[in-house]
Write an enzyme that holds these catalytic residues in place. Sequence first.
Site, short mmCIF file in Angstrom:
data_model
loop_
_atom_site.label_atom_id
_atom_site.label_comp_id
_atom_site.label_asym_id
_atom_site.label_seq_id
_atom_site.Cartn_x
_atom_site.Cartn_y
_atom_site.Cartn_z
N TYR A 104 -15.00 -16.27 0.50
CA TYR A 104 -13.97 -17.29 0.52
C TYR A 104 -14.40 -18.39 1.50
O TYR A 104 -15.43 -18.27 2.17
CB TYR A 104 -12.62 -16.69 0.87
CG TYR A 104 -12.12 -15.71 -0.17
CD1 TYR A 104 -12.10 -16.05 -1.52
CD2 TYR A 104 -11.69 -14.43 0.19
CE1 TYR A 104 -11.66 -15.16 -2.49
CE2 TYR A 104 -11.25 -13.53 -0.77
CZ TYR A 104 -11.23 -13.90 -2.11
OH TYR A 104 -10.80 -13.01 -3.06
N ARG A 138 -9.93 -10.56 8.99
CA ARG A 138 -10.81 -9.80 8.10
C ARG A 138 -12.19 -10.42 8.14
O ARG A 138 -12.37 -11.63 7.96
CB ARG A 138 -10.28 -9.78 6.67
CG ARG A 138 -11.30 -9.26 5.67
CD ARG A 138 -10.70 -8.60 4.46
NE ARG A 138 -10.20 -7.26 4.77
CZ ARG A 138 -9.94 -6.33 3.85
NH1 ARG A 138 -10.14 -6.59 2.57
NH2 ARG A 138 -9.49 -5.15 4.18
N VAL A 187 0.17 20.79 -34.81
CA VAL A 187 1.48 20.36 -35.31
C VAL A 187 1.36 19.84 -36.73
O VAL A 187 0.52 18.99 -37.04
CB VAL A 187 2.09 19.28 -34.40
CG1 VAL A 187 3.36 18.70 -35.02
CG2 VAL A 187 2.40 19.86 -33.02
#
Length: 639
Positions: free
Chosen positions: A160, A208, A447
């Site tokens: 970023y 961060r 089934v």
Amino acid sequence: MSYEALFSPFKVRGLELKNRIVLPGMNTKMAKNKHDIGEDMIAYHVARAKAGCALNIFECVALCPAPHAYMYMGLYTDHHVEQLKKLTDAVHEAGGKMGIQLWHGGFSPQMFFDETNTLETPDTLTVERIHEIVEEFGRGARMAVQAGFDAVEFHAAHSYLPHEFLSPGMNKRTDEYGGSFENRCRFCYEVVQAIRSNIPDDMPFFMRADCIDELMEQTMTEEEIVTFINKCAELGVDVADLSRGNATSFATVYEVPPFNLAHGFNIENIYNIKKQINIPVMGVGRINTGEMANKVIEEGKFDLVGIGRAQLADPNWITKVREGKEDLIRHCIGCDQGCYDAVINPKMKHITCTHNPGLCLEYQGMPKTDAPKKVMIVGGGMAGMIAAEVLKTRGHNPVIFEASDKLAGQFRLAGVAPMKQDWADVAEWEAKEVERLGIEVRLNTEVTAETIKEFNPDNVIIAVGSTYALPEIPGIDSPSVYSQYQVLKGEVNPTGRVAVIGCGLVGTEVAELLASRGAQVIAIERKGVGTGLSMLRRMFMNPEFKYYKIAKMSGTNVTALEQGKVHYIMTDKKTKEVTQGVLECDATVICTGITARPSDGLKARCEELGIPVEVIGDAAGARDCTIATREGYDAGMAI
């Protein structure tokens, strides 16, 4: 285990944290039209706060109208403050604390297509615009205080904008914001000062940062990373939230690490930086168990531990760890299908989770029924089991009818591939959860229309799954030709030179499985080898194929098979030149995909009997497990 270290309190400036567990900032895409907070976002955070999370960090917020990527919340108007205040008030009432991640994407939001799927070429920032952005960070911090947040975090990692300034591999400026290390750090230092000066003295300031800058032509050195963090600490940062990865290289995989990376893969890298800096450290990176989380705190490797996707997979992860009920945790399997892939897919409204399809739906709760119904679930795969669990929890009486001798058959097979033990463990966990809830299961029961009539259910959910899609290739019945299921079930173990035909998701894993056992594998795919894989999984495929020495034949149509031979036509992707050839091999494995198991007859019989019926999962068409489990969840909620 008591996990005393993990559940010990921790204080940062004026903020008292009741334990060491933090929900890191993770994009959920739940912000409404980029500007509003809904009941879903509030319920998502409140659920983790009620479970005992010490601090929830709200996902990154845009600080100005441009760039404001389509999936992010904004924080640059009074309206944003009002909306976020609803969230912080709710979390505080639930006993939690809230932080917020202040962010500027730089060129990175261009990776995330907007609603019109358009891309723009980023411009070089003027010095005037740089100064404006610094002011926007300061304004965002001031607004975070007004919105009731208890802490702020500056996102300076993962390619970023701040990281673009820091990294010599991305910063090619020749002015005071580029060139030397000091110049490359200048923007971040100014942002840190702007944030610190706009928040109270007793408010914690997280940052961060990447513990490693890697896999680019030029990167920050370890010494530079340490110097940068220590200088930011002098300027007012209180906690280094250490992560790893960038958006411009293979290192992308470290941001949202998939199952290919080991649990706790980043612990020692983080500890290496922690030993050299002067502030507490929060660390992240596939830390999914209470034992591992406690150990990093106990050994002094982290001060706080980010438990992210583990809390997506189970919002009550903390409660279960604290109470010694870890066997009841719905574990993250690192598939990245519901979290990462959903973020970069503009068609997905919000993130979800393969193992927790109720993610982002916490606001719905699990309402009890006042009219319990007997529900026949045909098929005991993941979709069928999830449907049964939801129904049972809500007070209905589901009964699972499974044709084989065990539940979760297909998902168990997915866990056979290299590095996918977590998937096999989840298959076993789901089967045990069905048993724990007291759900009736009838194994080895095929089934039929008559079965439905005899059972006389109030509702039927058909989740019979998929079957092997056998291509029409001459010679496919040759003795040396096997199916993907035969390999994954352990019925055969081809050795020597093995051709794997069809190398999408299953085929690549079969190829790696056989190669890991010593086979010489040739991966053959009509389109491109790895077609259909998620972005991060594709990124791992090439190095894994190289490691296992798997040969690739893309753009290849198989025209015939015979004992020990594969006849093919190959089209060169660039030149379009077509060549024919014969590949000699000892065995061939067909992995050309799956198709829905026929269930039209069962559905028609239900309709004849007037029984409400729904077809879910692969039975409704081949799909990935994340979609199948969500359909199971929705089916269980709809009755």
